[in-house]
Structure formats: structure tokens, C-alpha cells
Design an enzyme around this catalytic site. Structure first.
Site, PDB file in Angstrom:
ATOM      1  N   CYS A  46       0.816  -1.096   0.028  1.00  0.00           N
ATOM      2  CA  CYS A  46       0.177  -0.040  -0.092  1.00  0.00           C
ATOM      3  C   CYS A  46       0.900   1.255  -0.086  1.00  0.00           C
ATOM      4  O   CYS A  46       0.662   2.381  -0.611  1.00  0.00           O
ATOM      5  CB  CYS A  46      -0.746  -0.002   1.275  1.00  0.00           C
ATOM      6  SG  CYS A  46      -2.137  -1.348   1.369  1.00  0.00           S
ATOM      7  N   ASP A 138     -20.779  12.696 -14.948  1.00  0.00           N
ATOM      8  CA  ASP A 138     -22.030  12.435 -14.619  1.00  0.00           C
ATOM      9  C   ASP A 138     -22.408  11.316 -13.307  1.00  0.00           C
ATOM     10  O   ASP A 138     -23.366  11.047 -13.108  1.00  0.00           O
ATOM     11  CB  ASP A 138     -22.825  11.658 -15.980  1.00  0.00           C
ATOM     12  CG  ASP A 138     -22.045  10.382 -16.249  1.00  0.00           C
ATOM     13  OD1 ASP A 138     -21.120   9.999 -15.577  1.00  0.00           O
ATOM     14  OD2 ASP A 138     -22.450   9.669 -17.232  1.00  0.00           O
TER      15      ASP A 138
END
Ligand code: BEZ
Length: 221
Positions: A46, A138
Site C-alpha cells: 500500500c 455524470d
């Protein structure tokens, strides 16, 4: 139960982050967005991923894409971890150039279907997989990639895919294998040759194949 599908409106979740409490749609505004999840703070893979994400953050900004990470720890842990991340990143920024969502009770990871059943913490609870969600202006999901916790992602590939998403949102084309911005693209099958000729002033070239079917049609967008 299927999770989020392409074309779904991305949930307008509320969450605590390293920049304060956000409502996701307000955070995105009219931008594209990328949300990428991490199994846990202070873990090696990570850390390399976030360091890379910080390094290439200007490339996301250039494309109008807002970045946000998620990991199943607290805001305080995220702030402390971010210092490690920036110490190993070759980014010129002083602080992590995007927020991290806190999800210490895993509520959002469960809502978004992001848990990896094979990787667990010391209490036996599942960790978050490495998900990537790209969200359009959108607010609909345009791309979803799911890696297990043990496989780190490639941010160059993510930028390449975003270039394709943004181009194909504007033009009736599709991008072939290993395509990069500037390369030729393919005319989508639903366009007739006449429609393609009218739409692409740079011309359309067709590669002949044994079937005699004219479906390998290239153009320069
Ligand atoms: C890592 O980030 O290194 C990692 C996290 C959870 C499971 C395996 C690897």
C-alpha cells in the site's frame, strides 16, 4: 448480489477523510474521479502504491480527475501514514496531494463490496481489496478494477485507461490493445462505413483479413 456495475450512479456516501467530512458527489463536483482502496495503513505494498499515486498526481490533475484513497483505519492513522508515504515518494509535493477516506469500521468497504475474503487482520477481520473505481462527470461508474490485497496496481495503466475513457466518451471509437494517447484508434462496429467516413475527416483505413469482413477499421481521432 452483484456489486456496483458499469453505468451505475456511484453512491453519494458521506465519510471522514484527511481533508474533513465529505459527501462524495460534492467532493467530485463536475470532475472525473478515481477512488482506490487499500487493505491497511502502514503496510508495504500500500505504501508503494500511495507513494506512486502521489508522484503521478499531476497527471491525474491534467486529465481533470480528482483522486481519493480509502483504507480501513482512522483519520489520525492516515495522517501519520501519509508522512511515511511522502518520505518514500519521489513526489515534489510536501504533503499527500489527495485525501484518504477513513473506514475503520469497514462500513464503506462493505457497502462498496470491497472486502478481500482471503486477507485478514490480526483480529481475523477481512481487509479491503485493491479496488479502482473511475467515476465520470455524470457520477456514473466508468471503470472498475479489482485486485487482491497481495497484488499491487500499476498507475501508468490507470492513466492509460482514463485516456481511453475520456476519448471514447467524446468520439465513437474504441482503443485497441496497448493503445496510448496519440495512437490510431478503431471505429466502433455499430458505425457503417458511410457514417465512419463522415465522422472521421482524417480518414479510415481497413485491414484486410481472411474472412473478408471489414471490421478492423482504424482512424486517427
Ligand atoms: C501490503 O500492503 O503490503 C499488504 C496488505 C495486506 C495484505 C498483503 C499485503
Amino acid at each position: 448480489m452483484p456489486g456496483l456495475l458499469l453505468g451505475d450512479v456511484f453512491p453519494n456516501f458521506e465519510a471522514d477523510t484527511t481533508i474533513g467530512r465529505i459527501k462524495f458527489h460534492d467532493f467530485l463536483g463536475s470532475s472525473w474521479g478515481v477512488l482506490f482502496s487499500h487493505p491497511k495503513d502502514f503496510t508495504p505494498v500500500c505504501t508503494t502504491e500511495l507513494a506512486c499515486a502521489a508522484k503521478v498526481s499531476d497527471e491525474f490533475k491534467k486529465r481533470g480527475v480528482k483522486m481519493i484513497a480509502l483504507s480501513i483505519d482512522s483519520v489520525e492513522d492516515h495522517h501519520n501514514w501519509s508522512k511515511d508515504v511522502m518520505a518514500v515518494s519521489s513526489s515534489t509535493a510536501k504533503t499527500l496531494p489527495f485525501p484518504i477516506i477513513a473506514d475503520h469500521n469497514r462500513a464503506l468497504s462493505i457497502e462498496l463490496g470491497m472486502l478481500d475474503p482471503d486477507e485478514r487482520d490480526s483480529d481475523g477481520l477481512p481487509l479491503t481489496a485493491r479496488c479502482v473505481f473511475v467515476i465520470g462527470p455524470d457520477k456514473k461508474m466508468k471503470l472498475s478494477i479489482l485486485y487482491p490485497a497481495t497484488t499491487g496496481r500499476n498507475f501508468d495503466e490507470l492513466l492509460r485507461a482514463i485516456d481511453s475513457l475520456q476519448l471514447t466518451a467524446q468520439k465513437k471509437v474504441a482503443t485497441p490493445v496497448d493503445w496510448k494517447l496519440g495512437d490510431k484508434v478503431m471505429v466502433i462496429p455499430s458505425l457503417s462505413d458511410a457514417e465512419a467516413a463522415a465522422l472521421f475527416p482524417n480518414g479510415v483505413t481497413t485491414k484486410e483479413v481472411p474472412s473478408g469482413k471489414n471490421y478492423l477499421r482504424y482512424t486517427q481521432p
